[in-house]
Design a protein around this motif. Structure first.
Motif, PDB file in Angstrom:
ATOM      1  N   ARG A  45     -71.189  61.280  27.831  1.00 13.22           N
ATOM      2  CA  ARG A  45     -69.987  61.039  27.591  1.00 13.22           C
ATOM      3  C   ARG A  45     -69.840  60.149  26.228  1.00 13.22           C
ATOM      4  O   ARG A  45     -70.493  59.565  25.661  1.00 13.22           O
ATOM      5  N   ASP A  98     -52.396  56.471  29.345  1.00 10.36           N
ATOM      6  CA  ASP A  98     -52.292  57.805  28.698  1.00 10.36           C
ATOM      7  C   ASP A  98     -52.070  57.773  27.096  1.00 10.36           C
ATOM      8  O   ASP A  98     -52.900  58.555  26.568  1.00 10.36           O
ATOM      9  N   ARG A 155     -55.936  57.316  26.145  1.00 10.94           N
ATOM     10  CA  ARG A 155     -56.511  58.448  26.415  1.00 10.94           C
ATOM     11  C   ARG A 155     -56.399  59.584  25.358  1.00 10.94           C
ATOM     12  O   ARG A 155     -57.148  60.406  25.022  1.00 10.94           O
ATOM     13  N   ALA A 156     -55.021  59.485  24.872  1.00 11.87           N
ATOM     14  CA  ALA A 156     -54.741  60.355  23.821  1.00 11.87           C
ATOM     15  C   ALA A 156     -55.879  60.443  22.598  1.00 11.87           C
ATOM     16  O   ALA A 156     -56.148  61.158  21.798  1.00 11.87           O
ATOM     17  N   ARG A 157     -56.283  59.117  22.402  1.00 15.11           N
ATOM     18  CA  ARG A 157     -57.254  58.770  21.131  1.00 15.11           C
ATOM     19  C   ARG A 157     -58.549  59.378  21.442  1.00 15.11           C
ATOM     20  O   ARG A 157     -59.455  59.264  20.674  1.00 15.11           O
ATOM     21  N   TYR A 158     -58.881  59.110  22.827  1.00 12.87           N
ATOM     22  CA  TYR A 158     -60.094  59.390  23.384  1.00 12.87           C
ATOM     23  C   TYR A 158     -60.276  60.484  24.202  1.00 12.87           C
ATOM     24  O   TYR A 158     -60.505  60.267  25.532  1.00 12.87           O
ATOM     25  N   PRO A 159     -60.173  61.832  23.857  1.00  8.98           N
ATOM     26  CA  PRO A 159     -60.140  62.711  24.593  1.00  8.98           C
ATOM     27  C   PRO A 159     -61.261  62.977  25.592  1.00  8.98           C
ATOM     28  O   PRO A 159     -62.425  62.690  25.222  1.00  8.98           O
ATOM     29  N   GLY A 160     -61.200  63.263  26.894  1.00 12.41           N
ATOM     30  CA  GLY A 160     -62.556  63.373  27.849  1.00 12.41           C
ATOM     31  C   GLY A 160     -62.963  62.103  28.286  1.00 12.41           C
ATOM     32  O   GLY A 160     -63.673  62.065  29.102  1.00 12.41           O
TER      33      GLY A 160
END
Length: 440
Positions: free
Chosen positions: A45, A84, A87-92
């Motif tokens: 990860r 959200d 999360r867009a800056r850190y996919p996954g």
């Protein structure tokens, strides 16, 4: 140990108490085994949301992320829209909570003779500003810088204490909570209680579960609630407050009531904690060792210590020398009315000092020019608006008395006790009644 790396657990002794869970001690060896199990689960990860409420499980996940090279993402709110955007800056990035961590503890791997070393330059966490003046902003934190900051905090408040049992009433996702209850356990040899008490009786019970010596890290709102409830606390070596201005009157009352010292921390998500004062006896802030102030073209800059580079501060300071200052207020927090200036935080503190006021916030009206009076929300069930306005006018220049001043049942504070500007404005618009405003 190489200078470019620091151990995951400093002062590693397998049998020392690393944490407390419901009054039961957890050894450093057991904690290290838990960290390894979770690190194995995080292998591969790059980032994860550390949303654990249990402070021990949070610490295990935090250390496991450092070990596995996965960034701890530490939002101060769990609103879906905020998560959200992050999360867009850190996919996954996955969400890790108490149940996720607890399910991965108790592995059968052999004991480790020593904790691993983590590169000092490794980015291990991203903390986010509170959003009190706008959109939360990310701040990357490196392992070595966090270790330095922990050492400076420990040296300031507990220079001669080999061990300390800590209760923190603030979440570890906030920089203040991260430093005082997680990093002091990893880097400073202290042991934090796993709970996050909120109500006065919960704070008292959490402290009573721990042996001496004890320290309490809390906020002005919770400190006031404990005083108002007249709770009895066991002997506490230090009470330390942050996240909002602490009045000297409140600090002095707490010192008298619990026979201890109350200290206040100055810092930010950008810098971590960087200065302190004993609020009841001194209005001056003293920087931690190794930090220095310099006056820039428009802002005061701090450098040294845990900071990898100089940081321009968002506050207006009265710089007394390179290591000492008085706080005037946030640059975005200063109000000018009729040619006079005052900070909104100072006005809020004056309002909170009035008898019968349980909570309050003063802010610039979104519907009026900056040169007009500020407005305020106040929780004071036993007081009238007119009486509050009259008493406040005796404490500050009458031109600064908020108009309108609106009584509400509660303020929209988050889990850290902070108030996001958008939430305050929304609450003000929902609660405002023209006939309840202070007019002069």
């Amino acid at each position: 140990m190489a200078e470019s790396a620091r151990a995951l657990l400093a002062d590693y002794r397998p049998g020392r108490v690393f944490a407390w869970r419901r009054g039961v001690p957890v050894s450093a060896a057991a904690a290290l085994a838990d960290m390894r199990s979770v690190a194995d689960a995080l292998a591969g990860r790059t980032a994860f949301f550390n949303l654990c409420d249990d402070r021990y499980l949070f610490t295990v996940a935090f250390a496991a992320g450092c070990w596995a090279g996965a960034l701890n993402l530490l939002p101060q709110t769990r609103q879906a829209a905020t998560l959200d955007r992050i999360r867009a800056r850190y996919p996954g990035a996955i969400a890790v909570d108490d149940a996720w961590v607890a399910a991965r503890l108790g592995g059968e791997s052999p004991p480790m003779p020593a904790p691993p070393e983590i590169p000092a330059t490794r980015a291990v966490a991203v903390v986010f500003t509170s959003g009190s003046t706008g959109e939360p902003a990310p701040q990357r934190k490196r392992w070595g810088d966090l270790a330095i900051g922990s050492a400076l905090l420990r040296r300031r408040f507990f220079p001669a204490t080999p061990a300390m049992n800590v209760v923190a009433s603030v979440p570890p996702q906030h920089m203040y909570g991260l430093e005082n209850s997680v990093l002091l356990a990893l880097h400073g040899g202290f042991a934090a209680d796993s709970a996050r008490p909120f109500m006065p009786w919960q704070i008292a019970d959490a402290l009573a579960r721990l042996p001496a010596p004890r320290a309490l890290f809390t906020t002005p709102i919770q400190l006031k609630a404990c005083l108002d409830a007249e709770v009895a606390l066991p002997a506490v070596t230090r009470i330390i407050s942050a996240t909002a201005p602490l009045s000297s009157a409140l600090a002095a009352a707490a010192e008298r009531h619990w026979h201890t010292e109350v200290h206040e921390i100055y810092g930010s998500s950008e810098t971590g904690s960087m200065a302190s004062r004993r609020t009841a006896v001194d209005d001056r802030w003293q920087l931690y060792d190794g930090l220095q102030l310099a006056q820039g073209d428009e802002q005061v800059v701090v450098r040294g210590g845990q900071l990898p580079r100089p940081v321009a501060l968002a506050d207006e300071l009265d710089v007394l020398d390179a290591t000492c200052f008085r706080l005037i207020g946030r640059s975005a927090d200063m109000l000018k009315v009729a040619g006079k200036r005052i900070s909104l935080a100072g006005l809020t503190a004056a309002l909170l000092d009035i008898e019968g006021v349980e909570d309050a916030v003063v802010f610039a009206s979104p519907e009026a020019p900056a040169a007009e009076r500020p407005t305020a929300l106040v929780v004071a069930p036993s007081r009238t608006v007119r009486a509050l306005g009259a008493e406040l006018a005796q404490r500050v220049d009458p031109v600064f008395v908020p108009r309108p001043l609106v009584k509400v049942e509660r303020l929209p504070r988050n889990s850290m006790g902070k108030l996001a500007h958008a939430d305050v404005v929304a609450a003000w618009r929902a609660a405002r009644r023209p006939e309840r405003g202070v007019r002069g």
